[in-house]
Design a protein around this motif. Structure first.
Motif, PDB file in Angstrom:
ATOM      1  N   MET A   3     -81.539  71.237  -6.246  1.00 10.19           N
ATOM      2  CA  MET A   3     -80.294  72.009  -6.296  1.00 10.19           C
ATOM      3  C   MET A   3     -79.154  71.200  -5.697  1.00 10.19           C
ATOM      4  O   MET A   3     -78.040  71.203  -6.215  1.00 10.19           O
ATOM      5  N   TYR A   4     -79.436  70.530  -4.599  1.00 10.68           N
ATOM      6  CA  TYR A   4     -78.422  69.704  -3.968  1.00 10.68           C
ATOM      7  C   TYR A   4     -77.997  68.568  -4.907  1.00 10.68           C
ATOM      8  O   TYR A   4     -76.806  68.305  -5.084  1.00 10.68           O
ATOM      9  N   ASP A   5     -78.984  67.910  -5.521  1.00  9.61           N
ATOM     10  CA  ASP A   5     -78.678  66.825  -6.454  1.00  9.61           C
ATOM     11  C   ASP A   5     -77.836  67.331  -7.622  1.00  9.61           C
ATOM     12  O   ASP A   5     -76.899  66.664  -8.059  1.00  9.61           O
ATOM     13  N   TRP A   6     -78.183  68.510  -8.135  1.00  8.82           N
ATOM     14  CA  TRP A   6     -77.437  69.090  -9.248  1.00  8.82           C
ATOM     15  C   TRP A   6     -75.991  69.353  -8.831  1.00  8.82           C
ATOM     16  O   TRP A   6     -75.052  69.034  -9.545  1.00  8.82           O
ATOM     17  N   GLU A   7     -75.832  69.933  -7.660  1.00  9.01           N
ATOM     18  CA  GLU A   7     -74.487  70.228  -7.172  1.00  9.01           C
ATOM     19  C   GLU A   7     -73.685  68.945  -6.964  1.00  9.01           C
ATOM     20  O   GLU A   7     -72.517  68.855  -7.339  1.00  9.01           O
ATOM     21  N   MET A   8     -74.295  67.940  -6.399  1.00  5.68           N
ATOM     22  CA  MET A   8     -73.600  66.675  -6.162  1.00  5.68           C
ATOM     23  C   MET A   8     -73.234  65.993  -7.480  1.00  5.68           C
ATOM     24  O   MET A   8     -72.149  65.411  -7.605  1.00  5.68           O
ATOM     25  N   ALA A   9     -74.108  66.088  -8.479  1.00  9.27           N
ATOM     26  CA  ALA A   9     -73.785  65.510  -9.786  1.00  9.27           C
ATOM     27  C   ALA A   9     -72.563  66.198 -10.378  1.00  9.27           C
ATOM     28  O   ALA A   9     -71.671  65.544 -10.929  1.00  9.27           O
ATOM     29  N   GLY A  10     -72.522  67.508 -10.255  1.00 13.20           N
ATOM     30  CA  GLY A  10     -71.359  68.245 -10.753  1.00 13.20           C
ATOM     31  C   GLY A  10     -70.090  67.869 -10.014  1.00 13.20           C
ATOM     32  O   GLY A  10     -69.018  67.713 -10.622  1.00 13.20           O
ATOM     33  N   MET A  11     -70.202  67.711  -8.720  1.00 11.46           N
ATOM     34  CA  MET A  11     -69.024  67.349  -7.932  1.00 11.46           C
ATOM     35  C   MET A  11     -68.596  65.914  -8.230  1.00 11.46           C
ATOM     36  O   MET A  11     -67.402  65.613  -8.250  1.00 11.46           O
ATOM     37  N   ASP A  12     -69.554  65.036  -8.465  1.00 13.25           N
ATOM     38  CA  ASP A  12     -69.207  63.663  -8.838  1.00 13.25           C
ATOM     39  C   ASP A  12     -68.460  63.651 -10.168  1.00 13.25           C
ATOM     40  O   ASP A  12     -67.481  62.926 -10.344  1.00 13.25           O
ATOM     41  N   TRP A  13     -68.943  64.465 -11.115  1.00  8.54           N
ATOM     42  CA  TRP A  13     -68.250  64.563 -12.407  1.00  8.54           C
ATOM     43  C   TRP A  13     -66.833  65.078 -12.207  1.00  8.54           C
ATOM     44  O   TRP A  13     -65.878  64.546 -12.759  1.00  8.54           O
ATOM     45  N   PHE A  14     -66.710  66.112 -11.425  1.00  5.06           N
ATOM     46  CA  PHE A  14     -65.407  66.715 -11.171  1.00  5.06           C
ATOM     47  C   PHE A  14     -64.456  65.700 -10.541  1.00  5.06           C
ATOM     48  O   PHE A  14     -63.306  65.562 -10.959  1.00  5.06           O
ATOM     49  N   SER A  15     -64.944  64.958  -9.560  1.00  4.92           N
ATOM     50  CA  SER A  15     -64.112  63.935  -8.907  1.00  4.92           C
ATOM     51  C   SER A  15     -63.688  62.855  -9.892  1.00  4.92           C
ATOM     52  O   SER A  15     -62.529  62.423  -9.910  1.00  4.92           O
ATOM     53  N   ALA A  16     -64.636  62.407 -10.716  1.00  6.62           N
ATOM     54  CA  ALA A  16     -64.317  61.377 -11.704  1.00  6.62           C
ATOM     55  C   ALA A  16     -63.312  61.899 -12.725  1.00  6.62           C
ATOM     56  O   ALA A  16     -62.387  61.180 -13.124  1.00  6.62           O
ATOM     57  N   ALA A  17     -63.489  63.131 -13.142  1.00  4.18           N
ATOM     58  CA  ALA A  17     -62.568  63.716 -14.119  1.00  4.18           C
ATOM     59  C   ALA A  17     -61.161  63.816 -13.533  1.00  4.18           C
ATOM     60  O   ALA A  17     -60.174  63.511 -14.205  1.00  4.18           O
ATOM     61  N   LEU A  18     -61.069  64.214 -12.283  1.00  5.39           N
ATOM     62  CA  LEU A  18     -59.750  64.269 -11.629  1.00  5.39           C
ATOM     63  C   LEU A  18     -59.135  62.881 -11.515  1.00  5.39           C
ATOM     64  O   LEU A  18     -57.964  62.676 -11.803  1.00  5.39           O
ATOM     65  N   ARG A  19     -59.953  61.927 -11.114  1.00  5.67           N
ATOM     66  CA  ARG A  19     -59.482  60.560 -10.916  1.00  5.67           C
ATOM     67  C   ARG A  19     -59.044  59.921 -12.241  1.00  5.67           C
ATOM     68  O   ARG A  19     -58.013  59.271 -12.319  1.00  5.67           O
ATOM     69  N   GLU A  20     -59.837  60.135 -13.284  1.00  4.54           N
ATOM     70  CA  GLU A  20     -59.577  59.500 -14.571  1.00  4.54           C
ATOM     71  C   GLU A  20     -58.617  60.292 -15.454  1.00  4.54           C
ATOM     72  O   GLU A  20     -58.097  59.761 -16.424  1.00  4.54           O
ATOM     73  N   GLY A  21     -58.404  61.556 -15.115  1.00  2.03           N
ATOM     74  CA  GLY A  21     -57.468  62.371 -15.888  1.00  2.03           C
ATOM     75  C   GLY A  21     -58.013  62.872 -17.210  1.00  2.03           C
ATOM     76  O   GLY A  21     -57.253  63.133 -18.123  1.00  2.03           O
ATOM     77  N   HIS A  22     -59.315  63.039 -17.326  1.00  2.00           N
ATOM     78  CA  HIS A  22     -59.912  63.521 -18.566  1.00  2.00           C
ATOM     79  C   HIS A  22     -60.003  65.037 -18.564  1.00  2.00           C
ATOM     80  O   HIS A  22     -60.226  65.656 -17.542  1.00  2.00           O
TER      81      HIS A  22
END
Length: 59
Positions: A3-22
């Motif tokens: 569950m922790y890994d799943w949550e962190m993967a989602g947060m990593d995606w969210f951070s990358a999306a914010l950073r990259e502007g997608h």
């Protein structure tokens, strides 16, 4: 841990999306953050109960 890994993967995606502007993040940003915060307490309670039930709670 999964569950922790799943949550962190989602947060990593969210951070990358914010950073990259997608994507259309402004349309879901607040809703995503609210949902993420709302699930933290139930997630932690579930994890603790599962550890107790499995006898894997750290001393």
């Amino acid at each position: 841990m999964a569950m922790y890994d799943w949550e962190m993967a989602g947060m990593d995606w969210f951070s990358a999306a914010l950073r990259e502007g997608h994507g259309r993040l402004t349309e879901c940003d607040e809703r995503f953050k609210e949902a993420w915060q709302a699930k933290r307490t139930p997630d932690r309670a579930f994890q603790q109960a599962a550890r107790r039930a499995l006898g894997t709670e750290e001393p």
